[in-house]
Design a protein around this motif. Structure first.
Motif, PDB file in Angstrom:
ATOM      1  N   MET A 110       0.743  -0.797   0.147  1.00 36.69           N
ATOM      2  CA  MET A 110       0.263   0.345  -0.044  1.00 36.69           C
ATOM      3  C   MET A 110       1.094   1.201  -0.002  1.00 36.69           C
ATOM      4  SD  MET A 110      -2.840  -1.108   2.972  1.00 36.69           S
ATOM      5  CE  MET A 110      -4.542  -2.185   2.317  1.00 36.69           C
ATOM      6  N   ILE A 111       1.535   1.217   0.802  1.00 39.41           N
ATOM      7  CA  ILE A 111       2.693   2.620   0.809  1.00 39.41           C
ATOM      8  C   ILE A 111       3.535   2.502  -0.550  1.00 39.41           C
ATOM      9  CG2 ILE A 111       4.895   3.194   1.470  1.00 39.41           C
ATOM     10  CD1 ILE A 111       4.027   1.736   4.234  1.00 39.41           C
ATOM     11  N   ALA A 112       3.594   2.030  -1.121  1.00 38.68           N
ATOM     12  CA  ALA A 112       4.267   1.111  -2.191  1.00 38.68           C
ATOM     13  C   ALA A 112       3.784   2.683  -3.533  1.00 38.68           C
ATOM     14  CB  ALA A 112       5.641   0.311  -2.437  1.00 38.68           C
TER      15      ALA A 112
ATOM     16  N   ASP B 226       0.505  10.969  14.934  1.00 39.82           N
ATOM     17  CA  ASP B 226       0.051  11.715  13.957  1.00 39.82           C
ATOM     18  C   ASP B 226      -1.243  10.947  13.367  1.00 39.82           C
ATOM     19  OD1 ASP B 226       2.449  12.206  13.694  1.00 39.82           O
ATOM     20  OD2 ASP B 226       3.802  10.407  13.849  1.00 39.82           O
ATOM     21  N   THR B 227      -1.086  11.758  12.103  1.00 42.92           N
ATOM     22  CA  THR B 227      -3.016  11.532  11.416  1.00 42.92           C
ATOM     23  C   THR B 227      -2.435  10.221  10.153  1.00 42.92           C
ATOM     24  OG1 THR B 227      -3.922  13.684  12.621  1.00 42.92           O
ATOM     25  CG2 THR B 227      -5.026  11.983  10.579  1.00 42.92           C
ATOM     26  N   ILE B 228      -2.650   9.209  10.383  1.00 41.75           N
ATOM     27  CA  ILE B 228      -2.287   8.319   9.239  1.00 41.75           C
ATOM     28  C   ILE B 228      -3.733   7.840   8.568  1.00 41.75           C
ATOM     29  CG2 ILE B 228      -1.963   5.988   9.001  1.00 41.75           C
ATOM     30  CD1 ILE B 228      -0.340   7.040  11.503  1.00 41.75           C
ATOM     31  N   ARG B 229      -3.568   8.039   7.394  1.00 44.61           N
ATOM     32  CA  ARG B 229      -4.691   7.655   6.504  1.00 44.61           C
ATOM     33  C   ARG B 229      -4.375   6.840   5.435  1.00 44.61           C
ATOM     34  NH1 ARG B 229      -8.851  11.604   7.363  1.00 44.61           N
ATOM     35  NH2 ARG B 229      -8.482  13.365   8.305  1.00 44.61           N
TER      36      ARG B 229
ATOM     37  N   VAL C  52      -1.202   5.497   1.350  1.00 44.34           N
ATOM     38  CA  VAL C  52      -0.967   6.099   2.381  1.00 44.34           C
ATOM     39  C   VAL C  52      -0.528   7.154   2.828  1.00 44.34           C
ATOM     40  CG1 VAL C  52       0.257   5.169   4.673  1.00 44.34           C
ATOM     41  CG2 VAL C  52      -0.447   4.244   2.630  1.00 44.34           C
ATOM     42  N   GLU C  53      -0.884   8.230   3.652  1.00 46.37           N
ATOM     43  CA  GLU C  53      -0.598   9.310   4.016  1.00 46.37           C
ATOM     44  C   GLU C  53      -0.372   9.302   5.496  1.00 46.37           C
ATOM     45  OE1 GLU C  53      -3.646  12.130   2.967  1.00 46.37           O
ATOM     46  OE2 GLU C  53      -3.775  11.691   0.947  1.00 46.37           O
ATOM     47  N   VAL C  54       0.190  10.327   6.012  1.00 46.15           N
ATOM     48  CA  VAL C  54       0.968  11.033   7.543  1.00 46.15           C
ATOM     49  C   VAL C  54       1.237  12.325   7.256  1.00 46.15           C
ATOM     50  CG1 VAL C  54       2.553  11.045   9.178  1.00 46.15           C
ATOM     51  CG2 VAL C  54       2.186   9.053   7.682  1.00 46.15           C
ATOM     52  N   ASN C  55       0.027  12.639   8.747  1.00 41.02           N
ATOM     53  CA  ASN C  55       0.104  14.408   8.521  1.00 41.02           C
ATOM     54  C   ASN C  55      -0.683  15.184   6.825  1.00 41.02           C
ATOM     55  OD1 ASN C  55       0.146  14.081  11.331  1.00 41.02           O
ATOM     56  ND2 ASN C  55       2.154  14.016  11.478  1.00 41.02           N
ATOM     57  N   GLY C  56      -0.550  14.296   6.002  1.00 40.05           N
ATOM     58  CA  GLY C  56      -1.213  14.696   4.660  1.00 40.05           C
ATOM     59  C   GLY C  56      -0.196  14.832   3.903  1.00 40.05           C
ATOM     60  N   GLU C  57       0.117  13.775   4.193  1.00 39.04           N
ATOM     61  CA  GLU C  57       1.640  14.003   3.476  1.00 39.04           C
ATOM     62  C   GLU C  57       1.900  12.474   2.523  1.00 39.04           C
ATOM     63  OE1 GLU C  57       6.691  13.545   3.152  1.00 39.04           O
ATOM     64  OE2 GLU C  57       5.807  14.469   5.182  1.00 39.04           O
TER      65      GLU C  57
ATOM     66  N   GLY D 215       9.816   2.002   6.101  1.00 38.08           N
ATOM     67  CA  GLY D 215      10.075   2.039   7.133  1.00 38.08           C
ATOM     68  C   GLY D 215      10.147   3.386   7.895  1.00 38.08           C
ATOM     69  N   ARG D 216       9.117   3.758   7.717  1.00 43.98           N
ATOM     70  CA  ARG D 216       9.073   5.751   7.378  1.00 43.98           C
ATOM     71  C   ARG D 216       8.346   5.424   9.532  1.00 43.98           C
ATOM     72  NH1 ARG D 216       7.047  10.262   6.423  1.00 43.98           N
ATOM     73  NH2 ARG D 216       6.250  11.749   7.877  1.00 43.98           N
ATOM     74  N   ARG D 217       8.510   5.914  10.369  1.00 43.42           N
ATOM     75  CA  ARG D 217       8.194   5.678  11.620  1.00 43.42           C
ATOM     76  C   ARG D 217       7.296   7.045  12.292  1.00 43.42           C
ATOM     77  NH1 ARG D 217      11.258   2.357  14.771  1.00 43.42           N
ATOM     78  NH2 ARG D 217      13.059   0.801  13.829  1.00 43.42           N
ATOM     79  N   VAL D 218       6.583   6.470  12.846  1.00 44.15           N
ATOM     80  CA  VAL D 218       5.171   7.778  13.047  1.00 44.15           C
ATOM     81  C   VAL D 218       5.311   7.623  14.844  1.00 44.15           C
ATOM     82  CG1 VAL D 218       4.608   7.524  10.803  1.00 44.15           C
ATOM     83  CG2 VAL D 218       4.087   5.873  12.254  1.00 44.15           C
TER      84      VAL D 218
END
Length: 249
Positions: free
Chosen positions: A31-33, A56-59, A37-42, A48-51
């Protein structure tokens, strides 16, 4: 090879998605690839992104993924005749009679004794305060059986606004479900974000069509659905995520 331990820098995003029940870790990586997936609108594309799921707002595909639950969030279908309190000095049935023992929850808002339907219950005080605050304008939908045949002019009055003793009130949307000429009754679906006491009943009185029976069937994205009177269930991940968005948490 042992898994890299989580650090103070946060938890790997794919693990958070897996723990939330969105997908397996491998599927979450996919899904990330794919840029879903968004984290805080990004938009996140690197693995491996750490949250911090608490902050954090994850979508995923635009839908909010709530943090792991530290509180309880439930939907209760209040029967008619039950008082929206945890105890009643007059001995009438209350919400406590329907909840598991030792479950310390409180209701968000209330329904009058003669009104049935959806009540949200939680032990998250900040969530409850925001949900009840008029600033966030969380929509609530009711199914009302009322006296008389409600004509189009009366329907328009509800959406244009009526004057009550504590100020004007207006429905966001009114849908005619059915008119019954034989019984001289009308069934309406009314959506509004007002939270004042007995607001739907008072609005219908103001246009000359008193309520015979009233049930709240939704609050924001939460629907009563097939939940029977007196039963309760936990909010789904999607429902909780939608409510968190509405109250900006």
């Amino acid at each position: 090879m042992s898994e890299t331990p989580e650090t103070d820098e946060g938890i790997r995003l794919q693990k958070v998605l897996s723990q939330a029940g969105v997908a397996s870790r491998r599927a979450a990586e996919q899904m990330i690839a794919e840029g879903r997936v968004e984290v805080n609108g990004e938009l996140v594309l690197e693995q491996g992104r750490r949250v911090n799921p608490q902050k954090d707002t994850i979508r995923v595909d635009g839908s909010r993924i709530p943090a792991p639950r530290r509180h309880m969030y439930t939907v209760f279908n209040k029967p008619r005749g039950v008082v929206s309190t945890m105890d009643d000095p007059e001995g009438r049935p209350t919400l406590t009679d329907y909840l598991p023992r030792n479950t310390r929850l409180f209701h968000v808002g209330r329904l009058d004794t003669d009104t049935e339907g959806l009540l949200l219950m939680t032990n998250d005080g900040e969530f409850a305060n925001r949900l009840a605050h008029p600033r966030y304008q969380v929509p609530k939908t009711y199914l009302a059986d009322v006296e008389g045949l409600v004509d189009n002019h009366a329907l328009k009055r509800l959406t244009q606004g009526v004057t009550l003793e504590d100020g004007p009130a207006r429905a966001d949307k009114v849908k005619l479900i059915a008119r019954n000429p034989q019984a001289q009754r009308t069934q309406l679906q009314i959506t509004l974000h007002e939270g004042r006491n007995r607001i739907v009943r008072r609005m219908m009185d103001a246009i000359g069509h008193p309520v015979n029976q009233l049930a709240r069937i939704s609050i924001g994205p939460v629907r009563l659905g097939q939940l029977k009177a007196g039963e309760w269930r936990d909010l789904t991940r999607e429902e909780l995520g939608g409510l968190l968005d509405l109250v900006q948490m």
